[in-house]
Scaffold this motif. Structure first.
Motif, PDB file in Angstrom:
ATOM      1  N   LEU A  46      81.774  45.963  79.570  1.00 31.30           N
ATOM      2  CA  LEU A  46      81.627  47.252  79.665  1.00 31.30           C
ATOM      3  C   LEU A  46      83.029  48.022  79.540  1.00 31.30           C
ATOM      4  CD1 LEU A  46      79.649  47.539  83.123  1.00 31.30           C
ATOM      5  CD2 LEU A  46      78.943  48.614  80.707  1.00 31.30           C
ATOM      6  N   LEU A  47      84.062  47.309  79.677  1.00 35.34           N
ATOM      7  CA  LEU A  47      85.272  47.916  79.687  1.00 35.34           C
ATOM      8  C   LEU A  47      85.764  47.571  78.120  1.00 35.34           C
ATOM      9  CD1 LEU A  47      87.480  46.146  82.659  1.00 35.34           C
ATOM     10  CD2 LEU A  47      86.982  48.992  82.185  1.00 35.34           C
ATOM     11  N   ASP A  48      85.363  46.717  77.428  1.00 32.88           N
ATOM     12  CA  ASP A  48      85.467  46.603  75.947  1.00 32.88           C
ATOM     13  C   ASP A  48      84.793  47.632  75.352  1.00 32.88           C
ATOM     14  OD1 ASP A  48      87.278  44.470  76.482  1.00 32.88           O
ATOM     15  OD2 ASP A  48      85.541  42.977  75.786  1.00 32.88           O
ATOM     16  N   MET A  49      83.439  47.829  75.568  1.00 31.05           N
ATOM     17  CA  MET A  49      82.694  48.961  74.916  1.00 31.05           C
ATOM     18  C   MET A  49      83.424  50.363  75.163  1.00 31.05           C
ATOM     19  SD  MET A  49      80.424  47.205  73.559  1.00 31.05           S
ATOM     20  CE  MET A  49      81.647  45.893  73.730  1.00 31.05           C
ATOM     21  N   ALA A  50      83.791  50.668  76.448  1.00 35.24           N
ATOM     22  CA  ALA A  50      84.635  52.003  76.491  1.00 35.24           C
ATOM     23  C   ALA A  50      85.634  52.004  75.745  1.00 35.24           C
ATOM     24  CB  ALA A  50      84.766  52.008  78.140  1.00 35.24           C
ATOM     25  N   ASN A  51      86.508  50.876  75.578  1.00 36.19           N
ATOM     26  CA  ASN A  51      87.653  50.937  74.785  1.00 36.19           C
ATOM     27  C   ASN A  51      87.706  51.214  73.308  1.00 36.19           C
ATOM     28  OD1 ASN A  51      90.602  50.576  74.984  1.00 36.19           O
ATOM     29  ND2 ASN A  51      90.322  48.752  73.844  1.00 36.19           N
ATOM     30  N   ASP A  75      74.667  44.729  91.674  1.00 38.68           N
ATOM     31  CA  ASP A  75      73.743  45.565  92.744  1.00 38.68           C
ATOM     32  C   ASP A  75      72.632  46.030  91.426  1.00 38.68           C
ATOM     33  OD1 ASP A  75      74.959  44.802  95.086  1.00 38.68           O
ATOM     34  OD2 ASP A  75      76.124  46.832  95.135  1.00 38.68           O
ATOM     35  N   HIS A  76      73.128  45.939  90.427  1.00 39.62           N
ATOM     36  CA  HIS A  76      72.076  46.261  89.192  1.00 39.62           C
ATOM     37  C   HIS A  76      71.996  48.181  89.532  1.00 39.62           C
ATOM     38  CE1 HIS A  76      71.333  42.472  88.193  1.00 39.62           C
ATOM     39  NE2 HIS A  76      70.788  42.060  89.540  1.00 39.62           N
ATOM     40  N   LYS A  77      73.150  48.448  89.793  1.00 32.08           N
ATOM     41  CA  LYS A  77      72.954  50.149  89.826  1.00 32.08           C
ATOM     42  C   LYS A  77      73.439  50.643  88.549  1.00 32.08           C
ATOM     43  CE  LYS A  77      73.808  50.627  94.778  1.00 32.08           C
ATOM     44  NZ  LYS A  77      74.549  50.870  95.763  1.00 32.08           N
ATOM     45  N   GLU A  78      72.873  51.860  88.013  1.00 32.16           N
ATOM     46  CA  GLU A  78      73.117  52.357  86.722  1.00 32.16           C
ATOM     47  C   GLU A  78      74.564  53.259  86.883  1.00 32.16           C
ATOM     48  OE1 GLU A  78      70.213  55.149  85.512  1.00 32.16           O
ATOM     49  OE2 GLU A  78      68.800  53.465  85.000  1.00 32.16           O
ATOM     50  N   MET A  79      75.399  53.124  86.028  1.00 35.79           N
ATOM     51  CA  MET A  79      76.715  53.774  86.065  1.00 35.79           C
ATOM     52  C   MET A  79      77.336  54.058  84.633  1.00 35.79           C
ATOM     53  SD  MET A  79      79.331  50.614  87.317  1.00 35.79           S
ATOM     54  CE  MET A  79      79.069  49.025  86.476  1.00 35.79           C
ATOM     55  N   ALA A  80      78.203  54.956  84.640  1.00 39.00           N
ATOM     56  CA  ALA A  80      79.269  55.231  83.686  1.00 39.00           C
ATOM     57  C   ALA A  80      80.508  54.706  83.891  1.00 39.00           C
ATOM     58  CB  ALA A  80      78.920  56.632  83.244  1.00 39.00           C
ATOM     59  N   VAL A  81      81.127  53.882  82.941  1.00 36.06           N
ATOM     60  CA  VAL A  81      82.473  53.739  82.935  1.00 36.06           C
ATOM     61  C   VAL A  81      83.203  54.776  81.904  1.00 36.06           C
ATOM     62  CG1 VAL A  81      84.242  51.741  82.442  1.00 36.06           C
ATOM     63  CG2 VAL A  81      81.965  51.445  83.634  1.00 36.06           C
ATOM     64  N   SER A 123      81.242  54.068  78.411  1.00 33.04           N
ATOM     65  CA  SER A 123      80.323  52.900  78.214  1.00 33.04           C
ATOM     66  C   SER A 123      79.385  53.137  79.441  1.00 33.04           C
ATOM     67  CB  SER A 123      80.761  51.614  78.063  1.00 33.04           C
ATOM     68  OG  SER A 123      81.623  51.278  79.240  1.00 33.04           O
ATOM     69  N   LEU A 124      77.969  52.915  79.176  1.00 35.90           N
ATOM     70  CA  LEU A 124      77.163  53.091  80.024  1.00 35.90           C
ATOM     71  C   LEU A 124      76.501  51.467  80.505  1.00 35.90           C
ATOM     72  CD1 LEU A 124      75.098  56.016  78.683  1.00 35.90           C
ATOM     73  CD2 LEU A 124      77.095  56.064  80.609  1.00 35.90           C
ATOM     74  N   TYR A 125      76.237  51.404  81.847  1.00 37.59           N
ATOM     75  CA  TYR A 125      75.384  50.284  82.349  1.00 37.59           C
ATOM     76  C   TYR A 125      74.140  50.470  82.853  1.00 37.59           C
ATOM     77  CZ  TYR A 125      74.158  46.421  85.373  1.00 37.59           C
ATOM     78  OH  TYR A 125      73.351  45.316  85.966  1.00 37.59           O
ATOM     79  N   PRO A 126      73.140  49.740  82.421  1.00 36.53           N
ATOM     80  CA  PRO A 126      73.201  48.561  81.713  1.00 36.53           C
ATOM     81  C   PRO A 126      73.069  48.673  80.015  1.00 36.53           C
ATOM     82  CG  PRO A 126      70.685  48.878  82.677  1.00 36.53           C
ATOM     83  CD  PRO A 126      71.691  50.202  83.031  1.00 36.53           C
ATOM     84  N   THR A 127      73.059  49.747  79.564  1.00 38.25           N
ATOM     85  CA  THR A 127      72.587  50.165  78.216  1.00 38.25           C
ATOM     86  C   THR A 127      73.614  49.650  77.349  1.00 38.25           C
ATOM     87  OG1 THR A 127      71.910  52.447  78.665  1.00 38.25           O
ATOM     88  CG2 THR A 127      72.232  51.803  76.595  1.00 38.25           C
ATOM     89  N   PHE A 152      86.099  62.971  73.731  1.00 33.79           N
ATOM     90  CA  PHE A 152      85.531  61.876  74.373  1.00 33.79           C
ATOM     91  C   PHE A 152      84.416  61.684  73.268  1.00 33.79           C
ATOM     92  CE2 PHE A 152      82.974  65.376  75.928  1.00 33.79           C
ATOM     93  CZ  PHE A 152      81.576  64.883  76.000  1.00 33.79           C
ATOM     94  N   HIS A 153      84.108  60.275  73.650  1.00 37.36           N
ATOM     95  CA  HIS A 153      82.881  59.582  72.704  1.00 37.36           C
ATOM     96  C   HIS A 153      82.201  58.561  73.529  1.00 37.36           C
ATOM     97  CE1 HIS A 153      80.792  59.331  68.860  1.00 37.36           C
ATOM     98  NE2 HIS A 153      80.718  58.043  69.172  1.00 37.36           N
ATOM     99  N   PHE A 154      80.774  58.516  73.621  1.00 43.55           N
ATOM    100  CA  PHE A 154      80.020  57.590  74.014  1.00 43.55           C
ATOM    101  C   PHE A 154      80.074  56.386  73.137  1.00 43.55           C
ATOM    102  CE2 PHE A 154      78.576  61.080  76.585  1.00 43.55           C
ATOM    103  CZ  PHE A 154      78.367  60.574  78.043  1.00 43.55           C
ATOM    104  N   TYR A 155      80.025  55.018  73.868  1.00 45.89           N
ATOM    105  CA  TYR A 155      79.890  54.067  72.921  1.00 45.89           C
ATOM    106  C   TYR A 155      78.498  54.077  72.348  1.00 45.89           C
ATOM    107  CZ  TYR A 155      79.293  49.049  71.265  1.00 45.89           C
ATOM    108  OH  TYR A 155      79.093  48.086  70.698  1.00 45.89           O
ATOM    109  N   THR A 156      78.619  53.444  70.893  1.00 44.88           N
ATOM    110  CA  THR A 156      77.086  53.471  70.428  1.00 44.88           C
ATOM    111  C   THR A 156      77.488  52.144  69.433  1.00 44.88           C
ATOM    112  OG1 THR A 156      77.911  54.963  68.542  1.00 44.88           O
ATOM    113  CG2 THR A 156      76.520  55.958  70.073  1.00 44.88           C
ATOM    114  N   VAL A 157      76.334  51.667  69.010  1.00 46.28           N
ATOM    115  CA  VAL A 157      76.364  50.266  68.198  1.00 46.28           C
ATOM    116  C   VAL A 157      76.946  50.671  66.890  1.00 46.28           C
ATOM    117  CG1 VAL A 157      74.863  49.003  69.585  1.00 46.28           C
ATOM    118  CG2 VAL A 157      73.791  50.522  67.492  1.00 46.28           C
ATOM    119  N   ASP A 158      76.740  52.021  66.426  1.00 44.28           N
ATOM    120  CA  ASP A 158      76.884  52.359  64.968  1.00 44.28           C
ATOM    121  C   ASP A 158      78.325  53.092  64.938  1.00 44.28           C
ATOM    122  OD1 ASP A 158      75.898  54.603  66.147  1.00 44.28           O
ATOM    123  OD2 ASP A 158      75.002  55.451  64.496  1.00 44.28           O
TER     124      ASP A 158
END
Length: 1004
Positions: free
Chosen positions: A455-460, A345-351, A443-447, A474-480
């Motif tokens: 999304l589950l891998d990034m949250a993990n 549905d292309h809805k923004e969300m947080a996991v 992790s955030l969709y679609p970021t 807690f921590h948000f996923y970032t590429v760095d």
């Protein structure tokens, strides 16, 4: 014809008659005129013709009637002879006279065999009484119809319908016709039909399925099973409409299927719907229906099966496939499907991936059952803080996944903090108070990814980072993430050197008392002045210090530095104030915490009353240990505060057990307290609750004048915040000390208004204490007023109210008749009215629920008029019991005294007789009335009087019984010898109140 000839004959004779007249004087002959003769002849001829015609007509008519009779005779004879029913003619004795040929066909007998036989011979013995009775009725003129059985000539039984018709001639019964119809086959068919109907009815009535017939929009037939399914009787079902028992959402479905069958769109149908039983419960039903004819009209017929259990089983299977067996939360299957739907549905969300880090260790240590109970508690706490659209799932044994559709970074952050705080409080079951270390990756969709797996891998990945860098975070996923890990490791290495390099410093945020405006203390806050990074926020290095254990030496440094600085200010001549120091969870968990605090106080020579140790709610999870540590710290003399109050989930029931001095309201509630009604209510509640527990309240984060005004108006004790001062170095405190004393007067309410508010608070507290005192009293206090002509209770407090089976809710706002039986209410109403009319101290005794109480009513006057009445009630049950026991005892003793031959006398300390038993009159001769009120020594023989007086004097000194013998002057002036045992009766104060004297006549 003969009549005509006779008439003609007489006319001719008349016409030829000669008339002769005889006179005495002469004789004359007279002849008839020819014309007269012709007239007579003509008339006669005409008359004769008429007679001939009439005669001919009558002959013809008689001939026709005879022919008709013959035809009718043949007709009825044909009906008789050829009738398919057997017709028999009996005489009045029941013998056969005639019958038609059908008799032979039905009965098998010939006419000769039956002629003159009695009809009863044909019928079976069981029907003899019936047929004789019916025949007699017909013989008396009554047509009768009945059924009976006969035996055929060949021996088999036949069932007949018999109709007996009386034969009446000239008003008299001369015989009886019997018409016999063979109903053997129809009766057998009817019996077979009844048997079949009974069989099928039994099948329907005993069916495990509900059976119905629906016609004209109502149920016209229902079997017992259908009635059991719906809970209605057949009569009740027959008047109900669909809307009365079909679930509202399913009415269109049921209506549509009924219409399809009634309009012949389908002949049969099967469908399911929900129904509402008579008791309101919902059942699932499966219907198999078709069309039918019922009582000549179209109807619907069908069966209904209760499939509620099947539905529940299907739901259970569905639930097991998509929901966790332990918590009832959606499981990984549900998560994957729902997450896929949101992505499509292309809805923004947080996991949010949450892990209970120590759960496996706990299960290994204290058992699987305890571990499961902790998972349940954790899931409940998470659910309590989630919004309506948020989705909580149990992903793995120790992991939860939370989906936040249509969210943003700010809300996700705030909710993550709230969840971690909720899990961080103690997880308590019957055996243990335990806590786990929750960590969370987001992790955030679609970021961060566009598939469920990503999304589950990034949250993990974010979760793993959070676990490495401090539990309860807690921590948000970032590429760095890897780069950040290296940066934090460098910061950790620098932290080890910071204490030795003296890179830490303390800033102090002033605290102010709102009632007096005084500057009363400082909160010590650590800062790290990194040589390269500059000032590093505590939010960055404190979690690392907690994880590595460096928080222990850092915390000890903060405590010692703050105490030393506070003592230095005192030594410099500044007024003594309190310094507040935050303890970390690691510090509070130290077994030697109390010894460390005691040592630092001794080293810095700071009086313990000027040190305030701040702990957080999450640190009080182990309640027993917390109470023990806090009590030990309180023995040192330090103050204890709970910081960030309201953000944790500690039990308020334990709050009163903790020896704390102050609650610090978290700044998140203060921020919008003047704008947000919910925050305002929370702040007011915390202040009120704390004051009732005799705990001070400090509000943090006061940044605007509106904050300050709100807190002053709601009687908060103290404040700190940027409005008054931000945290500043120690040297700035010394410079600004005098100015800080004036801060509250500059920004806050005037001292006059503040003083009035605090007086109002003291008055309110006094009122509440009074109310609590009244509430806790053993008795009961009531108030009532006159409202709309009725005496209505306006107050009711005290423990007695509950003991007599009432409560304030059952009393307040009601008159006596609404809370008591009518007879009692009418009796007490009279006392109520007396007090309302102004009578002082109206008293009465009441009894409720086995409790006897004494009520005293006192009117309250204003301007000379009664405005209310106060009723004070005390429990006198025990007193009444004692009185009753004493009364019973007195009755018994009086009965003994009045029936004994000995004299029993009671005299006071002056020797005056208060009571004497009836035997006195028998022994002494004087009436009892004469003796009572007189001196007990009055009739003692004078020579023996000193002996008696000495005995009483001795008893007064020793307070023990004494025996004395003396002589007494009888009423008849004779002397009698008496022996008296004198016993003193003591009062509550130990003094003699009166004497009991038992006297015996020893003259003999």
């Amino acid at each position: 014809m003969g009549l005509s000839i006779s008439i003609m004959h007489y006319i001719t004779m008349f016409s030829g008659e000669l008339t002769y007249h005889s006179y005495p004087e002469s004789t004359n002959f007279q002849t008839i005129d020819a014309s007269q003769l012709a007239t007579f002849i003509g008339i006669g001829s005409i008359f004769m013709v008429i007679l001939v015609l009439i005669s001919s007509y009558l002959d013809a008519k008689l001939s026709n009637q005879t022919a008709r009779f013959k035809v009718n005779e043949q007709y009825y004879k044909s009906l008789f002879e050829d009738n398919s029913e057997a017709i028999l003619l009996f005489d009045l004795k029941g013998h056969f006279e005639d019958y038609n040929k059908s008799v032979n066909e039905i009965f098998g007998y010939s006419f000769e065999e039956l002629f003159h036989e009695n009809f009863t011979s044909l019928f079976i013995p069981e029907d003899q009484e019936l047929i004789i009775h019916q025949f007699n009725l017909a013989a008396e003129g009554t047509v009768t119809t009945y059924e009976a059985a006969v035996l055929h000539k060949y021996g088999y039984q036949m069932d007949l319908r018999v109709k007996n018709i009386p034969v009446i001639v000239e008003g008299k019964v001369v015989g009886v016709f019997g018409i016999f119809t063979d109903i053997t086959e129809s009766k057998h068919a009817k019996e077979a039909l009844i048997e079949a109907e009974s069989k099928y009815r039994s099948l329907v009535e005993q069916s495990i399925m509900g059976v119905y017939i629906f016609q004209d929009d109502k149920v016209v037939y229902s079997n017992p099973r259908l009635e059991e399914i719906f809970g209605y009787s057949q009569e009740e079902l027959s008047v109900l409409k669909l809307k009365d028992y079909v679930y509202e959402e399913d009415i269109p479905l049921v209506t549509e299927n009924i219409s399809k069958r009634m309009n012949n769109i389908v002949q049969s149908i099967r469908y399911e719907y929900r129904a509402i039983k008579k008791d309101g419960t919902i059942v699932y039903l499966e219907v198999y229906g078709s069309t039918a004819r019922y009582r000549g009209e179209n109807a619907l017929i069908g069966t209904i099966v209760d499939i509620t259990d099947r539905k529940k089983s299907e739901e259970t299977i569905q639930h097991m496939a998509y929901y966790d067996y332990l918590t009832g939360l959606p499981n990984s299957n549900f998560l994957n499907e729902r997450l896929e739907e949101l992505v499509q549905d292309h809805k923004e969300m947080a996991v949010l991936l949450l892990e209970l880090d120590r759960l496996k260790t706990i299960k290994d240590t204290v058992g699987q059952e305890t571990g499961n109970s902790l998972v349940l508690l954790a899931s409940e706490r998470i659910k309590q803080v989630l919004g309506d659209g948020d989705i909580l799932t149990r992903w793995q044994e120790d992991k939860f996944v939370i989906l936040l559709p249509n969210t943003d970074h700010e809300r996700t952050t705030q909710l993550a903090k709230t969840i971690l705080r909720a899990i961080a409080q103690p997880l308590t079951n019957v055996q243990h108070d335990l806590y786990v270390n929750p960590s969370m990756g987001i992790s955030l969709y679609p970021t961060d990814g566009d598939t469920t797996e990503n999304l589950l891998d990034m949250a993990n990945s974010a979760l793993n980072y959070a676990k490495k860098h401090g539990n309860n975070s807690f921590h948000f996923y970032t590429v760095d993430l890897n780069g950040k890990s290296r940066e934090n490791l460098k910061l950790e290495m620098d932290l080890y050197k910071a204490i030795d390099m003296k890179e830490f410093m303390l800033h102090y945020q002033p605290q102010f008392h709102l009632s007096t405006g005084e500057y009363i203390g400082n909160e010590a806050l650590i800062r790290w002045n990194h040589p390269k990074r500059g000032l590093v926020s505590p939010l960055h290095f404190i979690p690392i210090a907690e994880e590595t254990g460096l928080i222990i030496p850092i915390g000890e440094w903060v405590l010692k530095t703050a105490c030393a600085q506070n003592k230095a200010w005192q030594m410099a001549g500044f007024p003594p104030i309190v310094v507040s120091v935050n303890l970390s969870s690691r510090q509070f968990a130290q077994t030697n915490l109390v010894e460390v605090v005691e040592r630092i106080l001794a080293e810095t020579k700071l009086d313990a009353k000027y040190l305030d140790l701040e702990i957080t709610e999450s640190m009080t999870m182990d309640v027993d240990r917390t109470i023990s540590i806090l009590q030990a710290l309180k023995k040192l003399g330090v103050k204890i505060s709970i910081d960030d109050f309201g953000t944790g989930y500690s039990s308020l029931s334990y709050l009163k057990e903790f020896p704390i001095d102050c609650l610090k309201i978290d700044q998140s509630f203060i921020r919008d307290c003047h704008l947000d009604q919910s925050n305002a209510t929370i702040v007011k509640t915390i202040i009120s609750m704390a004051h009732h527990l005799n705990i001070q309240v400090i509000a943090e984060g006061v940044e605007t004048k509106e904050h300050l005004d709100f807190l002053q108006q709601n009687l908060c004790d103290a404040v700190q915040g940027y409005l008054m001062s931000k945290p500043i170095p120690a040297e700035n405190i010394e410079i600004q000390f005098l100015d800080l004393q004036k801060i509250i007067r500059r920004f806050g309410l005037t001292s006059k208004i503040s003083h009035r508010l605090w007086l109002e608070r003291e008055l309110e507290m006094a009122k509440q204490e009074l109310q609590e005192t009244i509430r806790q009293q053993a008795g009961m206090t009531l108030k009532y007023k006159l409202k709309d002509g009725k005496l209505i209770h306006t107050m009711c407090e005290g423990k007695l109210i509950y003991r007599i089976g009432l409560s304030p809710e059952k009393v307040i706002g009601k008159e006596l008749s609404e809370m008591l039986p009518l007879e009692k209410a009418v009796r007490k109403e009279a006392f109520y009215q007396r007090a309302w009319q102004g009578e002082e101290d109206v008293s009465y005794e009441g009894s409720e629920n086995g409790i006897v109480y004494l009520a005293t009513l006192r009117p309250v006057f204003r301007m000379g008029k009664v405005v209310e009445v106060i009723a004070s009630c005390v429990d006198i049950t025990e007193r009444k019991r004692i009185e009753e026991a004493l009364r019973y005892s007195e009755i018994n003793y009086r009965l003994i005294a009045e029936n004994t031959s000995d004299i029993i006398t009671v005299v006071d300390k002056d020797g005056v007789v208060l009571y004497t038993s009836p035997s006195s009159e028998i022994v002494k001769g004087y009436p009892v009335d004469q003796l009572i009120g007189s001196s007990g020594f009055l009739f003692v023989y004078p020579e023996d009087l000193p002996l008696v007086e000495n005995a009483f004097s001795k008893i007064m000194l020793t307070k023990t019984s004494n025996l004395v013998q003396y002589r007494f002057i009888h009423k008849n002036q004779s002397l009698i010898n008496l022996e008296a045992k004198i016993t003193p009766v003591m009062g509550d104060n130990g003094d003699i109140e009166h004497f009991v004297v038992v006297i015996r006549d020893i003259t003999e």
